[in-house]
Design an enzyme around this catalytic site. Structure first.
Site, PDB file in Angstrom:
ATOM      1  N   ASN A  70       0.822  -1.205   0.000  1.00  0.00           N
ATOM      2  CA  ASN A  70       0.000   0.000   0.000  1.00  0.00           C
ATOM      3  C   ASN A  70       0.862   1.263   0.000  1.00  0.00           C
ATOM      4  OD1 ASN A  70      -2.439  -1.364  -0.013  1.00  0.00           O
ATOM      5  ND2 ASN A  70      -2.549  -1.494   2.222  1.00  0.00           N
ATOM      6  N   ILE A  71       1.896   1.265   0.825  1.00  0.00           N
ATOM      7  CA  ILE A  71       2.823   2.392   0.884  1.00  0.00           C
ATOM      8  C   ILE A  71       4.214   1.847   0.612  1.00  0.00           C
ATOM      9  CG2 ILE A  71       3.851   4.174   2.318  1.00  0.00           C
ATOM     10  CD1 ILE A  71       1.028   4.835   1.596  1.00  0.00           C
ATOM     11  N   CYS A  97      12.203   3.459 -10.105  1.00  0.00           N
ATOM     12  CA  CYS A  97      11.717   2.361  -9.280  1.00  0.00           C
ATOM     13  C   CYS A  97      11.372   1.231 -10.239  1.00  0.00           C
ATOM     14  CB  CYS A  97      10.524   2.786  -8.419  1.00  0.00           C
ATOM     15  SG  CYS A  97       9.111   3.419  -9.350  1.00  0.00           S
TER      16      CYS A  97
END
Length: 219
Positions: A70-71, A97
């Site tokens: 989620n994070i 990323c």
């Protein structure tokens, strides 16, 4: 054939972003004349590591979680990222990323906050690099809005950050100034033609600033 990495784009002069570069992208990366790569990934690609070694590119790894979480990054990651990306000596640099959207997008949103961009601009930029239905989640936005530093301002910074003014007082984020190697009131910058320019500046102490500016920009 020169092929950019997936989701490649320019963030600011000397700062680029993308998804994980692959071997087919290396000829394109060579055209950028990179000094550094900021990798927001848990595991570095061995081929990218080898490419960086051959081309004298330093890789800074910030171990963000996978996009399935989620994070993916926290305030500690953001602080480390900002300290690297605003340091002119690391430019040109590439931020990446795995997918070029989530971790990179959140990091760039925090950079925009440091630059005092509006929330609306930052969210729109974040969503532009995702899927057609991508939205900035409440969790992601909360992470960005709650970030307040502390950021170390290096000896010299790029012109796109506060017009190159190291004495800028941010209304939200705590800033500390690094002492210059050229004396307490000087700033070194290498120009495009390789000449070293030294100009005067001051080195302030840590600044505690109001915390409501970014929140007000939403209204």
């Amino acid at each position: 054939m020169i092929i950019p990495p997936y989701r490649f784009s320019t963030v600011e002069s000397g700062v680029f972003r993308s998804a994980q570069p692959h071997k087919k992208n290396f000829p394109f990366l060579n055209t950028l004349k990179l000094k550094s790569i900021i990798a927001l990934v848990e595991n570095l690609d061995p081929l990218l590591e080898k490419f960086a070694e051959i081309n004298n590119i330093y890789i800074y790894q910030i171990k963000a979680k996978s996009a399935f979480e989620n994070i993916t990054i926290d305030h500690g990651h953001v602080t480390e990222f900002l300290n690297l990306v605003i340091d002119y000596s690391n430019h040109p640099c590439l931020i990446h990323c795995y997918d070029g959207h989530l971790s990179t997008g959140i990091a760039v949103m925090c950079l925009r906050k440091l630059q005092l961009y509006s929330v609306q601009f930052s969210v729109a930029e974040f969503e532009r690099f995702g899927r057609a239905d991508a939205e900035c989640s409440p969790e992601d936005l909360k992470l960005v809005e709650s970030f307040k530093g502390e950021i170390k301002i290096p000896t010299y910074i790029p012109d796109w950050l506060w017009n190159g003014d190291r004495n800028f007082q941010h209304p939200i984020i705590t800033l500390t100034r690094q002492q210059s190697d050229y004396g307490p009131f000087s700033l070194q910058r290498e120009s495009a033609d390789g000449d070293v320019e030294v100009s005067t500046t001051f080195h302030a102490l840590a600044l505690e600033v109001p915390t409501n500016y970014f929140e007000k920009s939403k209204s």
